[in-house]
Design a protein around this motif. Structure first.
Motif, PDB file in Angstrom:
ATOM      1  N   ASP A 189       0.816  -1.216   0.000  1.00  0.00           N
ATOM      2  CA  ASP A 189       0.000   0.000   0.000  1.00  0.00           C
ATOM      3  C   ASP A 189       0.853   1.271   0.000  1.00  0.00           C
ATOM      4  O   ASP A 189       0.489   2.260  -0.634  1.00  0.00           O
ATOM      5  N   ALA A 190       1.973   1.230   0.702  1.00  0.00           N
ATOM      6  CA  ALA A 190       2.882   2.385   0.674  1.00  0.00           C
ATOM      7  C   ALA A 190       3.400   2.596  -0.747  1.00  0.00           C
ATOM      8  O   ALA A 190       3.454   3.722  -1.254  1.00  0.00           O
ATOM      9  N   ASN A 191       3.768   1.519  -1.406  1.00  0.00           N
ATOM     10  CA  ASN A 191       4.258   1.601  -2.793  1.00  0.00           C
ATOM     11  C   ASN A 191       3.151   2.100  -3.716  1.00  0.00           C
ATOM     12  O   ASN A 191       3.378   2.939  -4.586  1.00  0.00           O
ATOM     13  N   ARG A 192       1.940   1.570  -3.523  1.00  0.00           N
ATOM     14  CA  ARG A 192       0.814   1.935  -4.385  1.00  0.00           C
ATOM     15  C   ARG A 192       0.497   3.425  -4.267  1.00  0.00           C
ATOM     16  O   ARG A 192       0.338   4.110  -5.281  1.00  0.00           O
ATOM     17  N   ARG A 193       0.436   3.923  -3.033  1.00  0.00           N
ATOM     18  CA  ARG A 193       0.115   5.349  -2.836  1.00  0.00           C
ATOM     19  C   ARG A 193       1.121   6.229  -3.557  1.00  0.00           C
ATOM     20  O   ARG A 193       0.787   7.231  -4.162  1.00  0.00           O
TER      21      ARG A 193
ATOM     22  N   GLU B  49       1.413  -6.328  -9.288  1.00  0.00           N
ATOM     23  CA  GLU B  49       1.194  -5.278 -10.269  1.00  0.00           C
ATOM     24  C   GLU B  49       2.048  -4.037  -9.976  1.00  0.00           C
ATOM     25  O   GLU B  49       2.642  -3.441 -10.873  1.00  0.00           O
ATOM     26  N   VAL B  50       2.120  -3.682  -8.688  1.00  0.00           N
ATOM     27  CA  VAL B  50       2.803  -2.442  -8.330  1.00  0.00           C
ATOM     28  C   VAL B  50       4.301  -2.505  -8.668  1.00  0.00           C
ATOM     29  O   VAL B  50       4.911  -1.501  -9.020  1.00  0.00           O
TER      30      VAL B  50
ATOM     31  N   LYS C  38      17.074   7.448   0.133  1.00  0.00           N
ATOM     32  CA  LYS C  38      16.355   8.636   0.616  1.00  0.00           C
ATOM     33  C   LYS C  38      15.368   9.158  -0.419  1.00  0.00           C
ATOM     34  O   LYS C  38      14.234   9.486  -0.102  1.00  0.00           O
ATOM     35  N   VAL C  39      15.819   9.263  -1.659  1.00  0.00           N
ATOM     36  CA  VAL C  39      14.957   9.846  -2.695  1.00  0.00           C
ATOM     37  C   VAL C  39      13.756   8.955  -3.001  1.00  0.00           C
ATOM     38  O   VAL C  39      12.652   9.433  -3.195  1.00  0.00           O
ATOM     39  N   PHE C  40      13.993   7.659  -3.025  1.00  0.00           N
ATOM     40  CA  PHE C  40      12.909   6.743  -3.397  1.00  0.00           C
ATOM     41  C   PHE C  40      12.492   5.866  -2.214  1.00  0.00           C
ATOM     42  O   PHE C  40      12.229   4.676  -2.380  1.00  0.00           O
ATOM     43  N   SER C  41      12.446   6.450  -1.026  1.00  0.00           N
ATOM     44  CA  SER C  41      12.167   5.633   0.160  1.00  0.00           C
ATOM     45  C   SER C  41      10.811   4.932   0.067  1.00  0.00           C
ATOM     46  O   SER C  41      10.629   3.846   0.585  1.00  0.00           O
TER      47      SER C  41
END
Lengths: 240, 338
Positions: free
Chosen positions: B191-195, B211-212, B259-262
């Protein structure tokens, strides 16, 4: 000796055939069938090919010998007996092993010896001839794990995070372990003569199975890792 | 290579799936249409196909459309209409919308999958295609007649859904443009990735976690221009303690990516193979909570969850090894070979 060609059998057929027979067995053409020899007592099984996951799970006295590599969870919860692998093994070998012996000629994957335990005269032993992956001896509660580091790869004898959560048993690495980072609840020290005497029989057995001189091996520096005390995780979460 | 061998490799892996999803991705299969995007679609009925075609024609030219050939087998039932459209975005549309053709196709795919009832694009790259269904993978391969296709790289997957429904769209591989993902595991960061990823125009519509990862791959590789190695360091980022032991230059890079893509750190067990135009990348989660084995023979590379699956394809396989968690294995086809 009963010979089984497993090349067109699924794991249920193969295991039913093993169970319904008596005496020693030779399996050829093995392609990933799971649970081979699960719970078996007093027999010898020789396997050519690639046995599937959970080989010798709950093994209870039988001897399994693999002419090649084995996959994940070899000797899961085994109680007694011996598993010999003339090759390398996958992840989580000897998971919760509580007795018996596991000899691996080559390397082990991640989490070898996870949750290994001991009680009374039940002392499980795992000897890895090559190198071990990360999380070796994770949550180890008993028994003996020995890594000889004999394979030629440039990897360290054990990868990241060995002995995480260890609270019993002993882990021997044939190395001075200068670059190995251990968690703070365990201590590594150079093996003493007494320590080496404790494992000389196992190293000798390894050399009898796969070749090499055990005296020579035991002459190299070994590091012994043990948990600091009876309750190394006291007050990690709550006062216990 | 035809699809025959990889179908064989799935047979001893039968018990790793439960018949609720099987699929394949094949690269290099449409040489005669290699300059066109091949949209593979599930369609509920003729009306869905008609409206879908009308929508596609607004922005692209359809150079060829046909039913994907299948076989009737009792192992695969309730199939939708399965079509492929070879398309090319219209230059005038690209110019006026200020898009490149990949972005134009990706947007069309998202529009169909989120807004068109009874239509679903499950593959849309050039010179590649995904073939998937509800069933065991070996039956899915037979159903789609995969022995009739020749590819330079194949991936395959048998599904054992534990948290989400087993349906045709939910089978692996998941694909967007020429990226495809097969995944063994369960993502706890879903869900963190999806958001995060939905902020960039992607819509997660398939009721499953894998899918994500496909959209993360598309975002990091195509939109952000990261290398495959850098993408691996984002989704399977090393632990802080592991980074601290690297040399200064490496530390700087790894810290930057973390950091950028946490929000794109993927946690939980995974073992994935990413297919792309010209190669494959295999990757495990950093704790290596799923298995993966790699082997070679002559000019071929084999990657599987179990060594037995490789031995079925190539009994004489050499250099068998298990990559460490977070260590990407990148295989590229020799220049000019496809």
């Amino acid at each position: 000796m009963l010979c089984i060609d497993a090349s067109h059998m699924d794991y249920q057929q193969l295991n039913a055939e093993i169970k319904s027979s008596s005496g020693d067995i030779s399996i050829t053409g093995c392609f990933g069938q799971r649970f081979i020899g699960a719970g078996l007592e007093h027999r010898h099984i020789d396997i050519s090919g690639t046995p599937g996951n959970a080989l010798g799970a709950y093994l209870n006295g039988a001897c399994i010998e693999v002419q090649g590599n084995a996959q994940d969870a070899v000797g899961d919860t085994m109680n007694a007996g011996r598993i010999i692998v003339h090759g390398s093994i996958g992840d989580a070998a000897g998971y919760a092993m509580r007795g018996g012996e596991l000899f691996v000629e080559g390397d082990a994957g991640y989490r070898a010896g996870i949750h290994m335990k001991a009680y009374g005269d039940k002392i499980p032993v795992m000897v890895i001839g090559g190198k071990a992956g990360s999380f070796l001896g994770e949550y180890q509660a008993g028994g003996v794990i020995i890594v000889l580091g004999l394979s030629e790869s440039s990897r360290p004898i054990v990868s990241n995070f060995p002995c995480t959560g260890m609270h019993g048993g002993k882990l021997f690495l044939r190395s001075d372990c200068k670059n190995i980072l251990l968690p703070k609840q365990v201590t590594g020290h150079s093996a003493t003569v007494d320590d080496l005497t404790e494992i000389s029989g196992y190293v000798q057995a390894y050399c009898e199975l796969f070749g090499g001189s055990y005296e020579e091996l035991l002459h190299s520096p070994f590091t012994v890792i043990t948990p600091d005390n009876q309750n190394p995780y006291k007050q990690m979460y709550v006062l216990n | 290579m035809t699809g025959e061998k990889i179908i064989e490799s799935m047979k001893p892996m039968h018990d790793r799936s439960n018949g609720l999803g099987g699929g394949f991705a094949a690269y290099g299969i449409y040489p005669e249409y290699k300059d066109f995007f091949a949209l593979h679609m599930f369609l509920d009925d003729r009306a869905a196909r008609k409206s879908c075609e009308a929508l596609l024609r607004e922005t692209m030219e359809i150079v060829h459309a046909e039913r994907i050939p299948t076989r009737t087998t009792p192992a695969i039932t309730d199939e939708p209409l399965i079509w492929r459209f070879f398309v090319s975005p219209l230059r005038s549309v690209l110019a006026s919308m200020q898009l490149n053709e990949e972005e134009c196709v990706a947007r069309a795919v998202m529009t169909i999958n989120t807004q068109m009832k009874g239509a679903y694009v499950f593959s849309g790259g050039k010179n590649m295609g995904v073939f998937k269904a509800v069933g065991f993978p070996e039956d899915v391969g037979y159903f789609y007649r995969l022995e009739e296709y020749e590819a330079y790289s194949w991936t395959a997957h048998g599904r054992y859904p534990t948290n989400t429904p087993g349906w045709w769209g939910g089978a692996h591989p998941f694909a967007l443009l020429d990226y495809s993902i097969v995944h063994n595991g369960e993502i706890s960061s879903y869900d963190a990735n999806r958001r995060f990823i939905e902020m960039f125009g992607y819509k997660c519509t398939l009721q499953t976690d894998t899918e994500v990862i496909t959209y993360i791959a598309d975002y990091l590789l195509r939109k952000q221009g990261l290398s495959l190695e850098e993408m691996a360091s984002v989704i399977a980022a090393p632990f802080w303690s592991t980074i601290a032991r690297k040399d200064e230059c490496e530390q700087k890079k790894l810290l930057y990516l973390r950091k950028v893509f946490s929000s794109l750190l993927v946690t939980g067990p995974f073992s994935i193979i990413l297919g792309f135009d010209g190669g494959l990348m295999a990757l495990n989660d950093r704790l290596k909570l799923r298995s993966m084995v790699v082997g070679e023979k002559d000019d071929k590379v084999f990657i599987a969850s179990e060594e037995a699956a490789i031995r079925v394809m190539e009994p004489g396989v050499e250099n068998i090894y298990a990559p460490a968690g977070g260590e990407p294995v990148i295989v590229r086809v020799k220049e000019g070979k496809f």
